[in-house]
Design a protein around this motif. Structure first.
Motif, short mmCIF file in Angstrom:
data_model
loop_
_atom_site.label_atom_id
_atom_site.label_comp_id
_atom_site.label_asym_id
_atom_site.label_seq_id
_atom_site.Cartn_x
_atom_site.Cartn_y
_atom_site.Cartn_z
N PRO A 278 -8.11 -8.42 29.40
CA PRO A 278 -6.45 -8.35 28.88
C PRO A 278 -6.81 -8.16 27.77
O PRO A 278 -6.52 -7.49 26.72
N LYS A 279 -7.80 -9.45 26.94
CA LYS A 279 -7.28 -9.02 25.14
C LYS A 279 -8.33 -8.23 24.74
O LYS A 279 -7.73 -7.62 23.78
N GLN A 280 -8.94 -8.43 24.96
CA GLN A 280 -10.05 -7.21 24.46
C GLN A 280 -9.66 -6.07 24.79
O GLN A 280 -9.94 -5.04 24.13
N SER A 281 -8.91 -5.30 25.85
CA SER A 281 -8.14 -4.01 26.17
C SER A 281 -7.11 -3.70 25.30
O SER A 281 -7.66 -2.96 24.91
N ALA A 282 -6.64 -4.48 24.72
CA ALA A 282 -5.74 -4.68 24.10
C ALA A 282 -5.87 -4.58 22.47
O ALA A 282 -5.40 -4.15 21.94
N GLN A 283 -7.31 -5.25 21.73
CA GLN A 283 -7.54 -4.94 21.06
C GLN A 283 -7.93 -3.32 21.01
O GLN A 283 -8.08 -2.39 19.64
N THR A 284 -8.80 -3.20 21.99
CA THR A 284 -9.69 -1.89 21.46
C THR A 284 -7.68 -0.55 21.87
O THR A 284 -8.50 0.30 21.16
N ARG A 285 -6.91 -0.52 22.68
CA ARG A 285 -5.81 0.07 22.74
C ARG A 285 -5.58 0.17 21.12
O ARG A 285 -5.00 1.33 20.96
N SER A 286 -5.38 -0.65 20.36
CA SER A 286 -4.82 -1.22 19.52
C SER A 286 -5.40 0.13 18.44
O SER A 286 -4.83 0.65 17.43
N ARG A 287 -6.91 -0.59 18.17
CA ARG A 287 -7.39 0.37 17.01
C ARG A 287 -7.47 2.17 17.68
O ARG A 287 -7.69 2.86 16.58
N MET A 288 -7.34 1.95 18.66
CA MET A 288 -8.19 3.65 19.48
C MET A 288 -6.44 4.76 19.12
O MET A 288 -6.90 5.83 18.76
N LEU A 289 -5.36 3.63 19.27
CA LEU A 289 -4.55 3.77 19.18
C LEU A 289 -4.03 4.53 17.78
O LEU A 289 -3.47 5.76 17.23
#
Length: 331
Positions: A278-289
Motif C-alpha cells: 500500500p505504501k509503494q502503491s500510494a507513492q507510485t500513484r501520486s507520482r504518476m498522477l
C-alpha cells in the motif's frame, strides 16, 4: 400564492379539462419492465488507431471504509456525498480496452470471467460480461492477437480461460510483467488476507494455460508499435500502465493506478486494501498522477465511471477527474 402560480394552476386545469375522454373499456396496459442492460461498448478513433472500450460490468466493493484506508479515510462519507455518490457503498466499473493498430488487435485485461466458478462472482453477479459485450461490438475472441495484462488480479486475468480451463483467446499471446507472473503463481504467497488464496489459484489457472505464449514486459518496452509499458508497482509487484501513442496523441491506460475517481485522486496517499504494498502503491500513484496532470495526456482508467476516458488535473492538494465527452454518432 403568487399571481403567476395561480395563473399556472388555472391554465393547467383548463388544459386538463379540454383533453378528450378515453372510450369505455380502453386498455391501459403498461409495458413490462425489461430488467436487463444493453450491450456496453464504446468505439472511437485515437490517431491512426481504432479503440473500443468493452464493459465487464460493475464491481461493487461494499462499504468504502473496508477498502479505502489511511490518510484522508475519515473524510470518505463527505467526499462521496459531495459528488452525489452513495457514502455507504463503493462501486467500480471495469473498462476493458480493445486497440486495433491496423496490424494487430490488442485486448487490455479480461475482466472476472467464469474460470473460477463461484469465486468468479466474489464481487457479485454484475461482473463477467466481457465476452458478450466483445461480441456485441463485432469482435470475436479468436481475432485477438495479444492480451496485454496490467497485472494478475482476478478482475484483470480471470477471463483468459473458461470454466473448463480452455483458452478463451486461442490465437493470442499474453503480455505481462514477469514479477507479477512469479508472485501470483507462487503458492508460498498464500498468506495474509483471505483473498490471497483464490487470487493465486485463479492466476495459476489462467496464466498457466498460456505459459508457452507469455511475453514478459519490461519498463519502457514497446509491446506493439505505439504501445509502451510504464512500470508502476505497488498495487501488485509488477503492475504496469501502458502509453498508447498515434498521430501525435497519447492516451495512458492506467489499469489499477487509482481505483476511485474521487477518493484516490483527492487523496492519492490514501491506501487500498487490495494493494500488495500500500505504501509503494500510494507513492507510485501520486507520482504518476502528477505526471499525467503535467503532460495533459488522456487517460483510460479501468475502474472509473464508464467508459473511463478523461483527464487528470491538479486540484488543491490532490487531483480531480475530468471525463471526456463521448460522441456516439461519429468516429
Amino acid at each position: 400564492m403568487s399571481v403567476i402560480s395561480r395563473r399556472a394552476l388555472l391554465g393547467a386545469a383548463a388544459a386538463t379539462a379540454a383533453l378528450p375522454m378515453l372510450p369505455a373499456g380502453f386498455a391501459e396496459a403498461a409495458a413490462p419492465f425489461r430488467n436487463d442492460l444493453p450491450p456496453a461498448w464504446h468505439r472511437f478513433k485515437w490517431g491512426e488507431f481504432e479503440a473500443t472500450v468493452i464493459s465487464d460490468g460493475s464491481l461493487p466493493l461494499g462499504k468504502p471504509q473496508d477498502s479505502f484506508v489511511g490518510p484522508g479515510a475519515n473524510q470518505i462519507p463527505q467526499m462521496l456525498s459531495n459528488e452525489f455518490l452513495d457514502p455507504n457503498a463503493a462501486t467500480l466499473e471495469q473498462n476493458i480496452l480493445v486497440l486495433n493498430t491496423g496490424r494487430q488487435l490488442l485486448l487490455f485485461d479480461t475482466g472476472m470471467g467464469e474460470s473460477m466458478g463461484a469465486d468468479s462472482k466474489m464481487f457479485g453477479p454484475t461482473t463477467g460480461r466481457m465476452l458478450a459485450n466483445l461480441r456485441a461490438a463485432g469482435i470475436q475472441p479468436e481475432q485477438i492477437d495479444m492480451v496485454v495484462a496490467t497485472h494478475a488480479h482476478c478482475d484483470h486475468v480471470w477471463g483468459l480461460v473458461n470454466a473448463a480451463g480452455q483458452r478463451v483467446f486461442p490465437n493470442a499471446q499474453v503480455a505481462i510483467n514477469e514479477a507479477d507472473v512469479r508472485f501470483w503463481t507462487d503458492d508460498g504467497n498464500k498468506k495474509g488476507p483471505a483473498f490471497m488464496g483464490p487470487f493465486i489459484e485463479g492466476a495459476k489457472k489462467n496464466l498457466n494455460a498460456y505459459r508457452d505464449r507469455l511475453v514478459m514486459v519490461k519498463d519502457g518496452q514497446e509491446v506493439a508499435p505505439g504501445v509502451v509499458a510504464l512500470f508502476s508497482p505497488g498495487h501488485t509487484v509488477g503492475h504496469t500502465c501502458y502509453a498508447i501513442t498515434s498521430g501525435g496523441r497519447t492516451m495512458v491506460n492506467t489499469g489499477d493506478l487509482a481505483h476511485h475517481q474521487v477518493l484516490l485522486l483527492r487523496h492519492p496517499m490514501m491506501e487500498f486494501s487490495f494493494d500488495t504494498d500500500p505504501k509503494q502503491s500510494a507513492q507510485t500513484r501520486s507520482r504518476m498522477l502528477d505526471r499525467l496532470a503535467t503532460d495533459k495526456h488522456a487517460v483510460l482508467s479501468y475502474h472509473f465511471p464508464w467508459p473511463g476516458l478523461g483527464h487528470v488535473r491538479r486540484e488543491g492538494e490532490g487531483f480531480a477527474w475530468v471525463s471526456l465527452p463521448t460522441n456516439v454518432t461519429t468516429l
